[in-house]
Scaffold this active site. Structure first.
Site, mmCIF file in Angstrom:
data_model
loop_
_atom_site.group_PDB
_atom_site.id
_atom_site.type_symbol
_atom_site.label_atom_id
_atom_site.label_comp_id
_atom_site.label_asym_id
_atom_site.label_seq_id
_atom_site.Cartn_x
_atom_site.Cartn_y
_atom_site.Cartn_z
ATOM 1 N N TYR A 1 -54.215 98.911 71.906
ATOM 2 C CA TYR A 1 -52.857 99.660 73.431
ATOM 3 C C TYR A 1 -51.294 99.493 73.454
ATOM 4 O O TYR A 1 -51.313 100.673 73.340
ATOM 5 C CB TYR A 1 -53.575 98.537 74.861
ATOM 6 C CG TYR A 1 -52.616 99.143 75.469
ATOM 7 C CD1 TYR A 1 -52.984 100.298 76.416
ATOM 8 C CD2 TYR A 1 -51.769 98.170 76.534
ATOM 9 C CE1 TYR A 1 -51.837 100.818 77.787
ATOM 10 C CE2 TYR A 1 -50.675 98.726 77.500
ATOM 11 C CZ TYR A 1 -50.962 99.981 78.534
ATOM 12 O OH TYR A 1 -50.119 100.310 79.159
ATOM 13 N N GLU B 1 -51.915 100.256 86.649
ATOM 14 C CA GLU B 1 -50.839 99.207 87.527
ATOM 15 C C GLU B 1 -51.428 98.746 88.727
ATOM 16 O O GLU B 1 -51.327 97.818 89.598
ATOM 17 C CB GLU B 1 -49.877 100.440 87.409
ATOM 18 C CG GLU B 1 -48.847 100.214 86.794
ATOM 19 C CD GLU B 1 -48.494 98.853 85.754
ATOM 20 O OE1 GLU B 1 -49.102 98.630 85.917
ATOM 21 O OE2 GLU B 1 -48.488 99.397 84.937
ATOM 22 N N TRP C 1 -53.410 92.416 83.043
ATOM 23 C CA TRP C 1 -53.613 93.763 81.931
ATOM 24 C C TRP C 1 -55.246 93.985 81.487
ATOM 25 O O TRP C 1 -55.684 95.091 81.071
ATOM 26 C CB TRP C 1 -52.824 94.063 81.863
ATOM 27 C CG TRP C 1 -52.477 95.704 80.690
ATOM 28 C CD1 TRP C 1 -52.600 95.641 79.663
ATOM 29 C CD2 TRP C 1 -52.461 96.337 82.387
ATOM 30 N NE1 TRP C 1 -52.877 97.423 79.788
ATOM 31 C CE2 TRP C 1 -52.282 97.855 80.996
ATOM 32 C CE3 TRP C 1 -51.655 97.035 83.176
ATOM 33 C CZ2 TRP C 1 -51.861 99.124 81.376
ATOM 34 C CZ3 TRP C 1 -51.860 98.049 84.011
ATOM 35 C CH2 TRP C 1 -52.176 98.560 83.509
#
Length: 202
Positions: free
Chosen positions: A21, A43, A51
């Site tokens: 990522y 988000e 995350w």
């Protein structure tokens, strides 16, 4: 397989998912509304979670939200919410799901008002990438301004920390560690001419 020896941001650790990522997406300057939209959904879903957890579930989240098609999600109703909640592996938060649908309507209105969501959000930095000398901050005056404006328009799960994280991910804020190869590549590129440096005292 040849191991990638380039230095990364410390938050990647040795996690292959986070490294991928980081290397392929995070911090790249973005001007695509669908990418903005997809990240804002991620988000919002991330609130209270790591995350990595959200990244792991990204394909499920994408499926639940019509392949991140904001025109389709804006039409979602209570039946769609229930289908999402019943989807195996999905994050089970009715409040987040309903907020994302409502936020999508705001997102689409912003696109109409400004020509694109990208035009809207970059206007807060006057088209400049922000680089903070204090690389440990989690929000800033600009993210507070954007969050306040979005909340006035009806958005939820969109506080200044969430917006700052979005700004980092979309390249509005250059937040790579200084030893990271992507920071060095940015500084050496022509993109640095479009940079605003924010001192620690600001």
């Amino acid at each position: 397989m040849i191991e990638n020896k380039k230095k990364k941001c410390s938050w990647c650790g040795n996690d292959p998912l986070l490294i991928k990522y980081h290397d392929e997406e995070w911090g790249n300057i973005n001007h695509d509304d669908k990418t903005h939209y997809a990240n804002l959904i991620m988000e919002a879903m991330q609130c209270g979670l790591s995350w990595r957890t959200v990244l792991t579930k990204r394909s499920i989240i994408r499926k639940c939200f019509a392949n991140f098609n904001y025109d389709e999600v804006a039409k979602f109703n209570e039946d769609n919410v229930n289908v999402i909640l019943e989807t195996e592996g999905m994050i089970k938060s009715k409040n987040k799901i309903k907020a994302i649908i409502d936020n999508t309507k705001v997102f689409n209105q912003i696109r109409k008002d400004f020509g694109s969501f990208d035009n809207y959000i970059w206007s807060f930095t006057k088209g400049k990438v922000l680089l903070f000398e204090d690389n440990t901050i989690t929000q800033c005056k600009t993210s507070e301004e954007i969050s306040k404006d979005l909340k006035k328009r009806g958005c939820k799960y969109i506080g200044p920390v969430v917006i700052f994280s979005h700004m980092q991910a979309m390249g509005l804020v250059q937040a790579h560690d200084h030893q990271c190869h992507k920071y060095k590549e940015f500084i050496q590129s022509s993109l640095k001419v479009n940079l605003t440096i924010i001192p620690k005292s600001s």
